[in-house]
Design an enzyme around this catalytic site. Structure first.
Site, short mmCIF file in Angstrom:
data_model
loop_
_atom_site.label_atom_id
_atom_site.label_comp_id
_atom_site.label_asym_id
_atom_site.label_seq_id
_atom_site.Cartn_x
_atom_site.Cartn_y
_atom_site.Cartn_z
N LYS A 39 17.90 59.80 -7.31
CA LYS A 39 17.51 60.11 -5.93
C LYS A 39 16.40 61.16 -5.86
CE LYS A 39 21.25 63.47 -5.12
NZ LYS A 39 21.73 63.45 -6.53
N ARG A 70 26.33 68.22 0.44
CA ARG A 70 27.26 67.83 -0.62
C ARG A 70 28.70 67.81 -0.14
NH1 ARG A 70 24.43 68.30 -5.54
NH2 ARG A 70 22.53 69.57 -5.42
N ARG A 80 19.98 61.41 -22.03
CA ARG A 80 18.88 62.18 -21.46
C ARG A 80 18.72 63.52 -22.19
NH1 ARG A 80 19.19 63.90 -15.15
NH2 ARG A 80 20.78 65.32 -15.93
N ARG A 85 21.59 69.11 -22.51
CA ARG A 85 22.41 70.07 -21.78
C ARG A 85 23.88 69.73 -21.96
NH1 ARG A 85 19.98 70.10 -15.76
NH2 ARG A 85 21.75 68.68 -15.63
N ARG A 109 31.69 65.52 -13.77
CA ARG A 109 30.75 65.73 -12.66
C ARG A 109 30.85 64.59 -11.66
NH1 ARG A 109 25.25 66.19 -15.68
NH2 ARG A 109 24.36 66.36 -13.58
#
Length: 212
Positions: A13, A88, A127, A157, A168
């Site tokens: 997004k 959120r 990633r 990360r 998450r």
């Protein structure tokens, strides 16, 4: 036109938001960017936010929404804005609705980028991110020099490890389903965007959803 972007981490997004903003000729505002700008500018709300951040505390919604109101009132946003990561939770959606009402406008469309969790786990766990500029890259191994030539090295990360990604996503779904339900209950224009496919395909779907 005010567009609110929703979607799980890794759905694309942010990238699509930039392209939509460029197509509509309006800026894209992300909470983190607006927050950092207010802190750097030394505004009263920016200093309030900095005090929380310096203590390691979360910045309260009231402070963030106050900073967002100042940003939305700026001339640069007169023709509209793409909001990424601003909403959120339901309280944040309610707060944003009040902010735009006070500014004499409203949210025109909510774009919800939809993609299966396991596809996101595969995407995010593959990633890497530059340790210097924080830009993410796909298909580039850990230890590769950053393509931006900023002297940084690509790392993975901890929150991009598969189990961390699943956690998450669980948190995201728990928080965001009520947000979508709230917008639907308010009669908002909520558009689900299939986030699977090429960037151009997803972009075309998003443009269609905003009437372009």
């Amino acid at each position: 036109m005010i567009v609110v972007l929703l979607g799980p981490p890794g759905a694309g997004k942010g990238t699509q938001g930039e392209r939509i903003a460029a197509s509509l000729g309006v800026p894209k505002l992300a909470t983190g960017d607006v927050l950092r700008a207010a802190v750097k500018a030394g505004t009263k709300l920016g200093l309030d936010a900095k005090a929380y951040m310096d203590r390691g505390d979360l910045v309260p919604d009231a402070v963030i929404l106050g900073i967002m109101k100042e940003a939305l009132a700026a001339p640069a946003q007169a023709n509209g804005v793409i909001l990424d990561g601003v909403v959120r939770t339901v309280p944040q959606a309610e707060g944003l609705a009040q902010v735009v009402k006070e500014l004499g406008t409203h949210v025109d469309v909510v774009l919800d980028f939809v993609i299966a969790d396991e596809l996101l786990v595969d995407r995010l766990s593959g990633r890497t991110t530059c340790e210097t500029c924080q830009k993410p890259f796909t298909g580039m191994p850990v230890g590769t020099p950053c393509p931006n030539n900023d002297g940084g090295t690509l790392i993975r990360r901890k929150d991009d490890e598969p189990e961390a990604v699943r956690h998450r996503l669980t948190v995201y779904h728990a928080q965001t389903k009520p947000v979508l339900d709230w917008y639907v209950a308010q009669g908002a224009n909520v558009q689900g965007i299939n986030a699977v496919g090429s960037f151009d395909d997803v972009f075309a779907r998003a443009l269609k959803a905003v009437g372009r």
